[in-house]
Design an enzyme around this catalytic site. Structure first.
Site, short mmCIF file in Angstrom:
data_model
loop_
_atom_site.label_atom_id
_atom_site.label_comp_id
_atom_site.label_asym_id
_atom_site.label_seq_id
_atom_site.Cartn_x
_atom_site.Cartn_y
_atom_site.Cartn_z
CG HIS A 1 -0.11 42.56 54.25
ND1 HIS A 1 0.53 41.50 54.78
CD2 HIS A 1 0.33 42.67 52.96
CE1 HIS A 1 1.30 40.79 53.64
NE2 HIS A 1 1.02 41.75 52.75
CD GLU B 1 -0.36 38.21 49.88
OE1 GLU B 1 -0.95 38.96 50.73
OE2 GLU B 1 0.23 38.77 48.91
#
Length: 321
Positions: free
Chosen positions: A38, A107
């Site tokens: 992330h 994402e």
């Protein structure tokens, strides 16, 4: 017997702590590990997002046995696929063959930072397919030049290649991604115990290959405290993947989940110290055909008591599955 993994969740702990936690997970007896990749946490309350690949390099040197895996890396926006191939080959060498490369279409939360926009899902899957093809070509050795729809590679070669390239896992949540995973992947990656995903993966070439799922839980001897922590840090999980892939930042997830109540999470996230509840949740994956399940203990500051509980109670119970 299902393999039980430990999740290094970069969104909830700093790099040194993540490595220390993995050392504890290896000692506790977990079968494998995965790490999220992330740039942002889902919610501000999680508070972290170190660079996963640096953590992996340190983890490979700090551990001896436990396998490592990205869960998952997006090889299409923040990272060019040629760079992902180099990183993965290096990790396979550093870990002595313990690395698996988990890939997904990404994402918006993490990929928007490079300013390339966020295309429709079918375009993201096209990009992923082309990226996997590039990565596999580089794993084969030799020089690769590629001029495709989404990527260019100019005279690339991996100079340090392991004898066995890392297996590639592909994240799937629908028919097209299952088809891609079956055709191009060595294993399936999914975040819900959906038999349909496993069957579609098998139908497109994945029969007999590993299927890796993930289960969030929140261990605490105080169930109310566990439920409150799950709500504070993990209520984004109630949004579903179609929503979670699109929102651009923690503020968006906070807004989207402002009406989510702690009790809304009770069916999805086992909270407290009930071993049977976790066993039943894992059984949902095994009944759906998954061979590997990585658990996520919610709360970066609550890993050590979880690992003690896992070693003494949870893992022995899960071995009975």
């Amino acid at each position: 017997m299902v393999h039980i993994g430990y999740t290094m969740m970069t969104e909830q702990a700093g790099p040194r702590d993540l490595v220390d936690h993995l050392v504890g997970a290896e000692r506790a007896g977990f079968d494998f590990s995965v790490i999220s990749d992330h740039y942002f946490p889902w919610l501000d309350s999680q508070g972290h997002a170190p660079y996963a690949w640096s953590v992996l390099g340190a983890a490979a040197q700090a551990t001896d046995r436990i396998p490592l895996m990205t869960y998952v890396t997006c090889p299409t926006f923040r990272y060019h696929p040629a760079v992902v191939a180099q990183k993965a080959a290096t990790m396979q060498l550093l870990s002595g063959g313990r690395f698996r490369l988990g890939l997904g279409s990404g994402e918006n939360l993490n990929e928007h930072v490079v300013g390339a926009g966020w295309p429709a899902p079918h375009v993201r899957l096209e990009m992923l397919e082309e990226a996997v093809d590039i990565i596999r070509s580089l794993f084969e050795g030799g020089t690769v030049t590629h001029h495709g729809t989404h990527f260019d590679v100019d005279n690339a070669r991996l100079w340090d290649l392991p004898e066995q390239p890392p297996p590639i896992g592909i994240a799937a949540s629908g028919p097209r991604s299952c088809e891609l995973a079956g055709q191009y992947g060595d294993l399936l990656v999914a975040v819900e115990p959906n038999r349909g995903l496993v069957d579609a993966f098998a139908a497109h070439g994945g029969s007999g290959k590993p299927c890796v799922g993930q289960l969030a839980l929140c261990y605490d001897t105080d169930r109310d405290a566990a439920l409150a922590r799950a709500h504070d840090q993990f209520r984004w999980a109630a949004g579903g993947w179609e929503v979670n892939a699109e929102l651009p930042g923690p503020a968006g997830f906070a807004g989207a989940t402002q009406h989510t109540r702690p009790e809304d999470l009770t069916d999805a996230i086992p909270c407290g110290d009930d071993v049977d509840a976790v066993v039943e949740a894992v059984r949902g994956y095994t009944d759906a055909g998954f061979t590997d399940v990585a658990v996520v203990q919610i709360g970066g500051d609550h890993q050590e008591p979880f690992l003690e509980w896992a070693e003494s109670k949870l893992l022995p119970a899960l071995r009975e599955l």
